[in-house]
Scaffold this active site. Sequence first.
Site, PDB file in Angstrom:
ATOM      1  N   GLY A 301       1.771  -1.504  -6.077  1.00 17.55           N
ATOM      2  CA  GLY A 301       3.005  -0.498  -6.417  1.00 17.55           C
ATOM      3  C   GLY A 301       4.115  -0.523  -5.478  1.00 17.55           C
ATOM      4  O   GLY A 301       5.129  -1.280  -5.777  1.00 17.55           O
ATOM      5  N   ARG A 338       9.188   9.216   4.284  1.00 17.74           N
ATOM      6  CA  ARG A 338       8.548   8.039   5.102  1.00 17.74           C
ATOM      7  C   ARG A 338       8.560   8.096   6.563  1.00 17.74           C
ATOM      8  O   ARG A 338       7.622   7.832   7.293  1.00 17.74           O
ATOM      9  CB  ARG A 338       8.464   6.738   4.471  1.00 17.74           C
ATOM     10  CG  ARG A 338       8.167   6.779   2.743  1.00 17.74           C
ATOM     11  CD  ARG A 338       7.983   5.165   2.089  1.00 17.74           C
ATOM     12  NE  ARG A 338       6.815   4.604   2.831  1.00 17.74           N
ATOM     13  CZ  ARG A 338       6.767   3.711   3.689  1.00 17.74           C
ATOM     14  NH1 ARG A 338       7.999   3.173   4.058  1.00 17.74           N
ATOM     15  NH2 ARG A 338       5.670   3.284   4.258  1.00 17.74           N
ATOM     16  N   CYS A 370      16.004  21.755   8.639  1.00 19.83           N
ATOM     17  CA  CYS A 370      15.788  22.399  10.078  1.00 19.83           C
ATOM     18  C   CYS A 370      14.464  22.018  10.703  1.00 19.83           C
ATOM     19  O   CYS A 370      13.674  22.942  10.704  1.00 19.83           O
ATOM     20  CB  CYS A 370      16.232  23.834   9.605  1.00 19.83           C
ATOM     21  SG  CYS A 370      17.778  24.139   9.005  1.00 19.83           S
TER      22      CYS A 370
HETATM   23  N1  LLP Z   1      -4.347   1.279  -6.396  1.00 21.10           N
HETATM   24  C1  LLP Z   1      -4.975   2.729  -5.706  1.00 21.10           C
HETATM   25  C2  LLP Z   1      -6.132   3.213  -6.031  1.00 21.10           C
HETATM   26  C3  LLP Z   1      -4.214   3.270  -4.794  1.00 21.10           C
HETATM   27  O1  LLP Z   1      -4.526   4.337  -4.209  1.00 21.10           O
HETATM   28  C4  LLP Z   1      -2.683   2.918  -4.495  1.00 21.10           C
HETATM   29  C5  LLP Z   1      -2.015   3.516  -3.282  1.00 21.10           C
HETATM   30  C6  LLP Z   1      -2.405   1.637  -5.145  1.00 21.10           C
HETATM   31  C7  LLP Z   1      -3.341   0.904  -5.938  1.00 21.10           C
HETATM   32  C8  LLP Z   1      -1.079   1.089  -4.639  1.00 21.10           C
HETATM   33  O2  LLP Z   1      -0.898   0.626  -3.655  1.00 21.10           O
HETATM   34  P1  LLP Z   1       0.396  -0.153  -3.226  1.00 21.10           P
HETATM   35  O3  LLP Z   1       0.328  -1.635  -3.694  1.00 21.10           O
HETATM   36  O4  LLP Z   1       1.478   0.368  -3.368  1.00 21.10           O
HETATM   37  O5  LLP Z   1       0.076  -0.395  -1.430  1.00 21.10           O
HETATM   38  N2  LLP Z   1       2.709   7.165   0.265  1.00 21.10           N
HETATM   39  C9  LLP Z   1       2.457   5.711   1.117  1.00 21.10           C
HETATM   40  C10 LLP Z   1       1.593   5.055   0.470  1.00 21.10           C
HETATM   41  C11 LLP Z   1       0.631   5.562  -0.264  1.00 21.10           C
HETATM   42  C12 LLP Z   1      -0.528   4.579  -1.243  1.00 21.10           C
HETATM   43  C13 LLP Z   1      -1.450   5.314  -1.893  1.00 21.10           C
HETATM   44  N3  LLP Z   1      -2.330   4.683  -2.836  1.00 21.10           N
HETATM   45  C14 LLP Z   1       3.590   5.404   1.696  1.00 21.10           C
HETATM   46  O6  LLP Z   1       4.548   5.702   1.700  1.00 21.10           O
HETATM   47  O7  LLP Z   1       3.446   4.312   2.627  1.00 21.10           O
END
Ligand code: LLP
Length: 451
Positions: A301, A338, A370
């Site tokens: 992602g 974030r 706030c």
């Molecule tokens: N696959 C699964 C099962 C996941 O839970 C996630 C992310 C991904 C793939 C993708 O991961 P990536 O390649 O994006 O690292 N909100 C947080 C990140 C949460 C990620 C949750 N799961 C942030 O802003 O750092």
Amino acid sequence: MVSPLPFAQADADPSFAEMLAARPHLSLHALDGLTVEEVPLARIAAAAGTPTWVYSAGALRRRARALQAALAGAGLRASVHYAVKANGNLAVLRVLAAEGFGADVVSEGELRLARAAGIPASAIVFSGVGKTERELRLALAEDIVQINIESAEEAAMLSAVAASLGRVARVGLRVNPDVDAQTHAKITTGRSENKFGVAFEDAPALYARLAELPGLRPVGIAMHIGSQITSGMAAYRAAYARMAEMAQALMARGLPVEHLDCGGGLGIPYRDEPAPSPEALAGAIAATLGPLGLPVMLEPGRWIAGPPGLLLSSVVLQKQGAGRRFLVLDAGMNDLVRPTMYDAWHGILPVAPADCTAALSPADVVGPVCETGDTFARGRALPSLQPGALVAFLDAGAYGAVMSSTYNARPLAAEVLVDGARFAVVRERQGFEAMLAGQQTPDWLAGGGAP
Ligand code: LLP
């Protein structure tokens, strides 16, 4: 001779020039200022207002291709299922769909988004620790390629739903490898104490059981150990080595293993983290899983969508506090959460040419919400910025807009896609009516009187 420049400090933030050099879709022009591909951000602000998310289609494509080239270069048969949770904007999804990406979804909403963007069901994987019966029913009706289940309880639920619909679900078993990805505690997922997946020890028996349950066909193992992994390949290698061992053991028992889902997690350098390359990841997969000769799936992602996006915001005012300078912006923690949520560091660049070369001094960059937590950066080296001056938060394409809220009754920001010299609003700024849509006043309050 004494150098006129101070020695680089180990903990110093990267300079504006260094931040630009590391992001090829951004450039600084003497007249137009900070520019995404060929579109000056000042033009986008004039057309769409601020705060606005801006995504570079060119950067998305470049990264999609770089990842695919790395996987092919390592000799892997791989399919990429972009994690829609990172950025579910339909235009972004369309760009990635055109690059041949499938999707990894975690809700009915994400499944619908992926389908609406033209991603075929045959390229959609459903992950998540708490899929509802309604979501499972939709996934089966759409006939998506794989549903990753995370518990024996979920297997029973899916089996019942599939059998009642007369369908057979292709099931991946998400295994928790109990490996420490050495990332932020809130986004580590592969430790035994985390809620995700089934315990490594319990997985073989459950996998065998899947093959016996009506309506289920086990097709592989899935792992996702965490997000923003920048600590090198050791954690990945450890997890995939355990995956290889398990796949071999299952196949030796005559159980079907058709492919392996390697999850996401590849980190990016927000500040100056030593982020691993897709080649390193592809190499780690090839070294551990390659000998099995099975196709692999990836669910990235952030690595795909993070760097191509930024959040464009205006300075509301500059305020001198007790020994501190505050830059108060029109973007808040409700837009980009974030920094508040994970103490995340995002590069902040001024947009006007003169602001990029003016003298720097420390400033606390804050939003209008706030809460003291509505702070994007403390003591950041920035020029004096007047009301209306534009700034850009870098690397905000992943987990940016998707995590925003309307806290403080602030509407969701607009989203813009840049593609070469063109740009378009791909999501309108939310209006007040839309923000309040669905709120209703019960009859007994409508008169306005107290009882
Ligand atoms: N696959 C699964 C099962 C996941 O839970 C996630 C992310 C991904 C793939 C993708 O991961 P990536 O390649 O994006 O690292 N909100 C947080 C990140 C949460 C990620 C949750 N799961 C942030 O802003 O750092």
